[in-house]
Design a protein around this motif. Structure first.
Motif: not given
Length: 72
Positions: A39, A64, A67-68, A70-72
């Motif tokens: 990143q 990070q 963020k990951d 919430w993006n699942l």
């Protein structure tokens, strides 16, 4: 007079090795950290004491991970 000991390149190299033990890959150019686990990052290690840099990298990783999730 208070003396503040900021990181030097040798200390940054040691920090990179320690984080590698925890599967955190840090890339740098001189004292500038350019990537943490692939990143983009722009962190001047020369402006931090070693313990402050560890805390900052851990906060970066925390952000990070959140963020990951919430993006699942």
């Amino acid at each position: 007079m208070k003396v503040v000991l900021c990181m030097n390149e040798n200390e940054l190299k040691k920090l990179v090795l320690v984080f590698a033990k925890y599967n955190i890959k840090i890339k740098h150019s001189d004292l500038m950290i350019t990537q943490i686990n692939e990143q983009p990052a722009t962190l001047d290690a020369g402006t931090y004491m070693p313990d402050q840099m560890v805390e900052l990298i851990c906060k970066f990783m925390k952000t990070q991970i959140i963020k990951d999730i919430w993006n699942l």
